[in-house]
Motif scaffolding. Structure first.
Motif, PDB file in Angstrom:
ATOM      1  N   PHE A  12       0.878  -1.174   0.000  1.00 27.76           N
ATOM      2  CA  PHE A  12       0.000   0.000   0.000  1.00 27.76           C
ATOM      3  C   PHE A  12       0.909   1.215   0.000  1.00 27.76           C
ATOM      4  CE2 PHE A  12      -2.682  -3.271   1.966  1.00 27.76           C
ATOM      5  CZ  PHE A  12      -3.825  -3.132   1.199  1.00 27.76           C
ATOM      6  N   TRP A  13       0.643   2.165  -0.924  1.00 31.08           N
ATOM      7  CA  TRP A  13       1.523   3.310  -1.034  1.00 31.08           C
ATOM      8  C   TRP A  13       0.725   4.595  -1.229  1.00 31.08           C
ATOM      9  CZ3 TRP A  13       1.891   6.392  -5.456  1.00 31.08           C
ATOM     10  CH2 TRP A  13       1.286   5.889  -6.610  1.00 31.08           C
ATOM     11  N   THR A  14       1.366   5.701  -0.917  1.00 28.52           N
ATOM     12  CA  THR A  14       0.792   7.024  -1.118  1.00 28.52           C
ATOM     13  C   THR A  14       1.937   8.022  -1.277  1.00 28.52           C
ATOM     14  OG1 THR A  14      -0.860   8.585  -0.285  1.00 28.52           O
ATOM     15  CG2 THR A  14       0.622   7.616   1.345  1.00 28.52           C
ATOM     16  N   ILE A  15       1.587   9.226  -1.623  1.00 30.96           N
ATOM     17  CA  ILE A  15       2.564  10.317  -1.709  1.00 30.96           C
ATOM     18  C   ILE A  15       2.290  11.258  -0.541  1.00 30.96           C
ATOM     19  CG2 ILE A  15       3.428  12.250  -3.096  1.00 30.96           C
ATOM     20  CD1 ILE A  15       4.068   9.507  -4.316  1.00 30.96           C
ATOM     21  N   THR A  16       3.330  11.573   0.229  1.00 31.86           N
ATOM     22  CA  THR A  16       3.167  12.440   1.395  1.00 31.86           C
ATOM     23  C   THR A  16       2.964  13.890   0.958  1.00 31.86           C
ATOM     24  OG1 THR A  16       5.515  12.970   1.633  1.00 31.86           O
ATOM     25  CG2 THR A  16       4.720  10.937   2.707  1.00 31.86           C
ATOM     26  N   GLU A  17       2.631  14.738   1.924  1.00 35.87           N
ATOM     27  CA  GLU A  17       2.481  16.174   1.645  1.00 35.87           C
ATOM     28  C   GLU A  17       3.787  16.780   1.146  1.00 35.87           C
ATOM     29  OE1 GLU A  17       0.859  18.142   5.058  1.00 35.87           O
ATOM     30  OE2 GLU A  17      -1.023  17.015   4.944  1.00 35.87           O
ATOM     31  N   GLY A  19       5.686  15.287  -0.900  1.00 36.65           N
ATOM     32  CA  GLY A  19       5.928  14.728  -2.223  1.00 36.65           C
ATOM     33  C   GLY A  19       6.756  13.462  -2.215  1.00 36.65           C
ATOM     34  N   GLU A  20       6.909  12.829  -1.049  1.00 36.43           N
ATOM     35  CA  GLU A  20       7.700  11.601  -0.956  1.00 36.43           C
ATOM     36  C   GLU A  20       6.808  10.368  -1.075  1.00 36.43           C
ATOM     37  OE1 GLU A  20      11.279  11.888   1.996  1.00 36.43           O
ATOM     38  OE2 GLU A  20       9.513  12.762   2.962  1.00 36.43           O
ATOM     39  N   LEU A  21       7.344   9.356  -1.711  1.00 33.08           N
ATOM     40  CA  LEU A  21       6.676   8.067  -1.776  1.00 33.08           C
ATOM     41  C   LEU A  21       6.734   7.431  -0.387  1.00 33.08           C
ATOM     42  CD1 LEU A  21       5.542   5.546  -3.276  1.00 33.08           C
ATOM     43  CD2 LEU A  21       7.921   4.937  -3.767  1.00 33.08           C
ATOM     44  N   SER A  22       5.587   6.984   0.126  1.00 31.97           N
ATOM     45  CA  SER A  22       5.579   6.267   1.398  1.00 31.97           C
ATOM     46  C   SER A  22       4.788   4.978   1.244  1.00 31.97           C
ATOM     47  CB  SER A  22       5.012   7.130   2.527  1.00 31.97           C
ATOM     48  OG  SER A  22       3.643   7.362   2.350  1.00 31.97           O
ATOM     49  N   LEU A 101      -3.150   4.432  -2.232  1.00 28.19           N
ATOM     50  CA  LEU A 101      -4.148   4.986  -1.325  1.00 28.19           C
ATOM     51  C   LEU A 101      -4.027   6.506  -1.380  1.00 28.19           C
ATOM     52  CD1 LEU A 101      -3.630   2.673   1.789  1.00 28.19           C
ATOM     53  CD2 LEU A 101      -5.368   2.457  -0.006  1.00 28.19           C
ATOM     54  N   ASP A 102      -5.133   7.208  -1.164  1.00 27.49           N
ATOM     55  CA  ASP A 102      -5.107   8.668  -1.208  1.00 27.49           C
ATOM     56  C   ASP A 102      -4.322   9.274  -0.048  1.00 27.49           C
ATOM     57  OD1 ASP A 102      -6.573   8.767  -3.570  1.00 27.49           O
ATOM     58  OD2 ASP A 102      -8.483   8.758  -2.503  1.00 27.49           O
ATOM     59  N   GLU A 103      -4.274   8.542   1.063  1.00 28.85           N
ATOM     60  CA  GLU A 103      -3.559   9.042   2.233  1.00 28.85           C
ATOM     61  C   GLU A 103      -3.075   7.869   3.080  1.00 28.85           C
ATOM     62  OE1 GLU A 103      -6.339  11.296   4.537  1.00 28.85           O
ATOM     63  OE2 GLU A 103      -7.747   9.637   4.681  1.00 28.85           O
ATOM     64  N   TYR A 142       8.015   2.268 -10.617  1.00 33.05           N
ATOM     65  CA  TYR A 142       6.630   2.320 -11.115  1.00 33.05           C
ATOM     66  C   TYR A 142       6.016   3.708 -10.856  1.00 33.05           C
ATOM     67  CZ  TYR A 142       1.583   1.707 -10.992  1.00 33.05           C
ATOM     68  OH  TYR A 142       0.235   1.880 -11.159  1.00 33.05           O
ATOM     69  N   VAL A 143       6.191   4.225  -9.648  1.00 30.09           N
ATOM     70  CA  VAL A 143       5.612   5.519  -9.290  1.00 30.09           C
ATOM     71  C   VAL A 143       6.258   6.638 -10.099  1.00 30.09           C
ATOM     72  CG1 VAL A 143       5.313   7.179  -7.405  1.00 30.09           C
ATOM     73  CG2 VAL A 143       4.873   4.740  -7.011  1.00 30.09           C
ATOM     74  N   GLU A 144       7.563   6.556 -10.333  1.00 35.02           N
ATOM     75  CA  GLU A 144       8.248   7.567 -11.154  1.00 35.02           C
ATOM     76  C   GLU A 144       7.712   7.566 -12.582  1.00 35.02           C
ATOM     77  OE1 GLU A 144      12.358   6.500 -10.591  1.00 35.02           O
ATOM     78  OE2 GLU A 144      12.527   7.693  -8.757  1.00 35.02           O
ATOM     79  N   LYS A 145       7.425   6.347 -13.118  1.00 33.46           N
ATOM     80  CA  LYS A 145       6.848   6.270 -14.470  1.00 33.46           C
ATOM     81  C   LYS A 145       5.462   6.909 -14.529  1.00 33.46           C
ATOM     82  CE  LYS A 145       7.175   2.558 -16.933  1.00 33.46           C
ATOM     83  NZ  LYS A 145       7.179   1.152 -17.391  1.00 33.46           N
TER      84      LYS A 145
END
Length: 148
Positions: A12-17, A19-22, A101-103, A142-145
């Motif tokens: 499960f992943w999201t982008i933090t406020e 802008g980091e992948l978490s 996930l959105d958050e 994948y997220v960078e693409k």
């Protein structure tokens, strides 16, 4: 005679406020890999997970069930699961899916983990289960693409 192992998990992943992948990880509290960090996942069960529409083992159903059992998070639909990593060697088959996930959400409960948390590429805890760092690199690629 040993039967081949089949299993699957989800990152499960999201982008933090910032802008980091978490991504969500847990510290395993059971063997195998006790006290190692990993993603929710586990063994395919013929009676529960079955086969996909092509008659192959349903790794997606395995990943969904394992995540629901281990952290109480459900994937709304299979199209939210993107296959990002797999290992297929004689006797061992494992697939890892990514689910955005959105958050960052707090899992409703944890089972088979002593603790869970959200981490970034630079804060991955140690020790990790074998191949976890490779799976994280695949997720990052994948997220960078995607341009996130």
């Amino acid at each position: 005679m040993h039967l081949p192992y089949h299993g699957a998990g989800i990152i499960f992943w999201t982008i933090t406020e910032k802008g980091e992948l978490s991504f969500l990880m847990g510290n395993r509290s059971m063997s195998p890999q006790n006290h190692h960090w990993s993603f929710p996942g586990g063994t395919w069960e013929r009676a529960r997970d079955g086969y996909d529409t092509k008659g192959k083992i349903s790794y997606r159903e395995t990943a969904k069930r394992e995540c629901l059992e281990e952290v109480g998070l459900d994937v709304p639909s299979p199209e939210h699961m993107i296959l990002i990593w797999s290992l297929d060697v004689p006797g061992f088959h494992y697939k890892v899916f990514a689910c955005h996930l959105d958050e960052q959400v707090k899992p409703p409960y944890i089972d088979e983990f002593s603790e869970v948390g959200w981490f970034t590429f630079s804060t991955v805890p140690s020790p990790t289960v074998t191949f976890v760092r490779t799976q994280i690199r695949k997720l990052k690629h994948y997220v960078e693409k995607l341009g996130c």
